[in-house]
Structure formats: structure tokens, C-alpha cells
Design an enzyme around this catalytic site. Structure first.
Site, PDB file in Angstrom:
ATOM      1  N   ASP A  59       2.136   3.054   3.187  1.00  0.00           N
ATOM      2  CA  ASP A  59       1.263   4.204   2.914  1.00  0.00           C
ATOM      3  C   ASP A  59       2.060   5.439   2.484  1.00  0.00           C
ATOM      4  O   ASP A  59       1.545   6.551   2.483  1.00  0.00           O
ATOM      5  CB  ASP A  59       0.367   4.545   4.102  1.00  0.00           C
ATOM      6  CG  ASP A  59      -0.783   5.482   3.738  1.00  0.00           C
ATOM      7  OD1 ASP A  59      -1.317   5.353   2.611  1.00  0.00           O
ATOM      8  OD2 ASP A  59      -1.149   6.354   4.551  1.00  0.00           O
ATOM      9  N   TYR A 104      -7.761  17.964  -1.745  1.00  0.00           N
ATOM     10  CA  TYR A 104      -6.472  18.400  -1.223  1.00  0.00           C
ATOM     11  C   TYR A 104      -5.488  18.433  -2.380  1.00  0.00           C
ATOM     12  O   TYR A 104      -5.670  17.752  -3.394  1.00  0.00           O
ATOM     13  CB  TYR A 104      -5.958  17.476  -0.114  1.00  0.00           C
ATOM     14  CG  TYR A 104      -5.677  16.057  -0.568  1.00  0.00           C
ATOM     15  CD1 TYR A 104      -4.434  15.688  -1.086  1.00  0.00           C
ATOM     16  CD2 TYR A 104      -6.657  15.068  -0.475  1.00  0.00           C
ATOM     17  CE1 TYR A 104      -4.172  14.384  -1.508  1.00  0.00           C
ATOM     18  CE2 TYR A 104      -6.403  13.763  -0.880  1.00  0.00           C
ATOM     19  CZ  TYR A 104      -5.173  13.430  -1.399  1.00  0.00           C
ATOM     20  OH  TYR A 104      -4.919  12.144  -1.809  1.00  0.00           O
ATOM     21  N   TYR A 159     -11.959   1.727   1.653  1.00  0.00           N
ATOM     22  CA  TYR A 159     -11.428   2.614   2.699  1.00  0.00           C
ATOM     23  C   TYR A 159     -12.615   3.284   3.366  1.00  0.00           C
ATOM     24  O   TYR A 159     -13.425   3.948   2.700  1.00  0.00           O
ATOM     25  CB  TYR A 159     -10.486   3.643   2.083  1.00  0.00           C
ATOM     26  CG  TYR A 159      -9.720   4.480   3.090  1.00  0.00           C
ATOM     27  CD1 TYR A 159      -9.396   3.991   4.353  1.00  0.00           C
ATOM     28  CD2 TYR A 159      -9.296   5.762   2.769  1.00  0.00           C
ATOM     29  CE1 TYR A 159      -8.675   4.751   5.256  1.00  0.00           C
ATOM     30  CE2 TYR A 159      -8.567   6.533   3.665  1.00  0.00           C
ATOM     31  CZ  TYR A 159      -8.268   6.024   4.912  1.00  0.00           C
ATOM     32  OH  TYR A 159      -7.561   6.781   5.813  1.00  0.00           O
ATOM     33  N   ASN A 178      -2.381  13.389   3.964  1.00  0.00           N
ATOM     34  CA  ASN A 178      -3.341  13.941   4.913  1.00  0.00           C
ATOM     35  C   ASN A 178      -3.012  13.681   6.378  1.00  0.00           C
ATOM     36  O   ASN A 178      -3.907  13.628   7.214  1.00  0.00           O
ATOM     37  CB  ASN A 178      -4.768  13.442   4.599  1.00  0.00           C
ATOM     38  CG  ASN A 178      -5.317  14.035   3.329  1.00  0.00           C
ATOM     39  OD1 ASN A 178      -5.519  15.233   3.223  1.00  0.00           O
ATOM     40  ND2 ASN A 178      -5.533  13.177   2.340  1.00  0.00           N
ATOM     41  N   HIS A 194       0.858  -1.192   0.000  1.00  0.00           N
ATOM     42  CA  HIS A 194       0.000   0.000   0.000  1.00  0.00           C
ATOM     43  C   HIS A 194       0.888   1.234   0.000  1.00  0.00           C
ATOM     44  O   HIS A 194       1.475   1.613   1.018  1.00  0.00           O
ATOM     45  CB  HIS A 194      -0.921   0.018   1.213  1.00  0.00           C
ATOM     46  CG  HIS A 194      -1.930   1.132   1.173  1.00  0.00           C
ATOM     47  ND1 HIS A 194      -3.227   0.947   0.751  1.00  0.00           N
ATOM     48  CD2 HIS A 194      -1.829   2.452   1.471  1.00  0.00           C
ATOM     49  CE1 HIS A 194      -3.886   2.084   0.818  1.00  0.00           C
ATOM     50  NE2 HIS A 194      -3.045   3.022   1.243  1.00  0.00           N
TER      51      HIS A 194
END
Length: 304
Positions: free
Chosen positions: A257, A49, A157, A262, A31
Site C-alpha cells: 500500500d 485530498y 474498496y 490517508n 497493491h
């Protein structure tokens, strides 16, 4: 095209430490993302964003530094359904990366075939309202029916409080369903409390549902900490991830990740994140399943 980052946006940790934990040969970071660069792959107009640029070259350098062999690159919400940056990274990896795309209801069969040829093996459905606008479930069901014959899976998610209203939808999907980040449990609550127990029950009753035991930096209250001089990262998240790894050893994945979109506090040291792995997968067998066997079965089954 020049893009200005969202105010307060944090760049990733520039000098990650070398992990103490030596990854098993063939390990997969299952991921991670690429952002732009915006001048080559513009961010979507509907984005909520604007991130820092995070290129494929920087991702691959991190892969090598941490000791991974392969990546699974998940389409970032800032790119919407324009998968070009993710596809470009997959193609540049020469078979050492697979992709998870975002597609819309009207995606053509030709586009799906092209994505498959580039290495895409799944689509992501995002239900986090602060990140994306709501897509009707009927549209998502149509997408699921179209990607199932390709052998793809679905990544979902969501936030823990929304599991109740999404449960029936997830269990009816016609593919493997991979839940991002353990469904974002509240780690201040007990592992055997009602909230996390509902997620464990979901996985117990539905063997097509998998989980990523990733993102302790998003879930932790205590954060990374040293204990008796040892790297003991994100201890409050460990019991949750360890429970899933031990109860569902053939249906768990792990990823960095990177570049950690964020986050609004400190950016994590990716080396410390890797050192989280032996705390949740305590044996060599569990580590190999988590990092090699499971992602290979899902993303590179032709090589098994």
C-alpha cells in the site's frame, strides 16, 4: 503546477528497514500507488485530498530494497480517472508492473485498449465515502460488462459496515472481484464473530471473490511491536489475515500500500510490513501462493 499537501498529511517512512523475511523469487507487491509528481501529472480537481508526491522511481527503489520483483500499481483517488501517472509507471517498469485503473462510464473502447496495452488488468470501484463521491451502481455495472471481455478484474474498496448493502452487487459482477484489505474488519472483534464471518461466508459461497490480506497498519489497534526481541508486527491483525490465507490459499494477494495514503498517525516501516507476511502465511507453499502464484495468475497469466 505546484500543489500544497493536505494539512497534516504524512510523508512515507523515508528509511525503511531491510526485512528479516526473504521473499520468494518472483514476489509481487500487488497493491501500491504512485502520486504525481504533481508538476507532471496534476491531481484531479475533484480530489478529496492532496498527497505528497510519490514517484515511480521511488516506488521502484522500494521494490528493489524490499526484495520484490514486480508491482501492481493501483490508481489513486487523488488522480480521479486520469490514469496517466499510473500508466507512465507501468510503461517505465518494462513489463514488471501491471495497473488497476479508474474509468468512467463514458470511457471509449480505444482508451480501454490503450490501457490494456500499457499493462492495465483491472478497474477499481471505491465505496469509501470519505474518499470519493458515490458512483451509481448502474454505471459501475456498465463498466464491468465492458471490461470483462478484456479479461480484466474488478478491485473493490469498502468499509466493513457497508458489506451488507454491497454484497448482492459484488456477487453479481461478471469478473473476478478482489476485495481490498480484507474488507477492513474491526480487529477488536473476534475472528469468528458475526462481522468477519459474513466476509468469510461471502468468499466461501462465491469463488470469483478474492481478498488482499494487506494494510495491517490501517487495521491494527496495537500497532507494530517487538516481542522477546523479535519483530512481531501487527499481532492483532494476524488472526484475520491468516484465516483467509489458510482457507482461501489460491485467492489471496498481498501488497505494501505504499505510499500509504490517508494515514493520520505514524507512517509504517515497509520492512516491518514485509515481516508481517510469514506470520500470516506460515509455510513456504502458502507464501509462494500469496506472493507469486496468485498475482502471476491474475496479472501475468501469459507468463505462467
Amino acid at each position: 503546477m505546484k500543489f500544497e499537501k493536505t494539512p497534516g498529511w504524512l510523508d512515507w517512512y523515508a528509511n525503511p528497514s531491510k526485512p528479516h523475511f526473504v521473499l520468494p523469487p518472483g514476489s509481487v507487491d500487488a497493491h501500491c500507488h504512485v502520486f504525481g509528481p504533481g508538476e507532471h501529472f496534476p491531481y484531479a480537481e475533484e480530489r478529496k485530498y492532496t498527497p505528497c508526491d510519490a514517484s515511480k522511481q521511488q516506488l521502484f527503489a522500494l521494490r528493489d530494497h524490499l526484495g520484490f520483483s514486480r508491482n501492481v500499481i493501483v490508481q489513486a483517488t487523488c488522480h480521479g480517472a486520469d490514469n496517466r501517472a499510473m500508466v507512465d509507471a507501468c510503461l517505465a517498469a518494462n513489463g514488471k508492473a501491471r495497473g488497476v485503473a479508474t474509468v468512467r462510464r463514458d470511457v471509449s473502447d480505444e482508451t480501454l485498449q490503450a490501457l490494456h496495452a500499457a499493462g492495465v488488468r483491472g478497474v477499481r470501484f471505491n465505496f469509501v465515502k470519505r474518499l470519493v463521491d458515490f458512483t451509481p451502481k448502474a454505471a459501475l455495472q456498465e463498466i464491468a460488462a465492458r471490461i470483462a471481455p478484456l479479461g480484466w478484474h474488478i478491485v473493490v474498496y469498502f468499509e466493513a459496515q457497508d458489506l451488507g448493502e454491497l454484497r448482492d452487487f459484488f456477487t453479481a459482477l461478471p469478473t473476478v472481484v478482489v476485495v481490498d484489505h480484507m474488507g477492513r474488519p474491526d480487529v477488536r472483534q473476534p475472528v469468528d464473530g458475526p462481522a468477519f464471518s459474513a466476509f468469510v461466508e461471502l468468499m466461501t459461497q462465491h469463488p470469483h471473490i478474492w481478498s488482499k490480506v494487506s494494510c495491517p497498519e490501517r487495521l491494527s489497534v496495537t500497532g507494530p511491536a517487538a516481542l522477546n526481541g523479535e519483530r512481531q508486527s501487527y499481532r492483532d491483525v494476524v488472526p484475520f489475515a491468516r484465516h483467509l490465507v489458510e482457507q482461501f490459499p489460491d485467492r489471496v494477494l498481498w501488497g505494501t500500500d505504499w505510499p500509504h495514503p490517508n494515514l493520520n498517525n505514524a507512517m509504517p516501516d515497509d520492512g516491518l510490513l514485509v515481516d508481517f507476511i510469514p506470520l500470516i502465511a506460515e509455510t513456504a507453499l502458502l507464501q509462494r501462493k500469496l506472493l507469486v502464484d496468485n498475482p502471476m495468475r491474475l496479472y501475468w497469466p501469459e507468463e505462467i
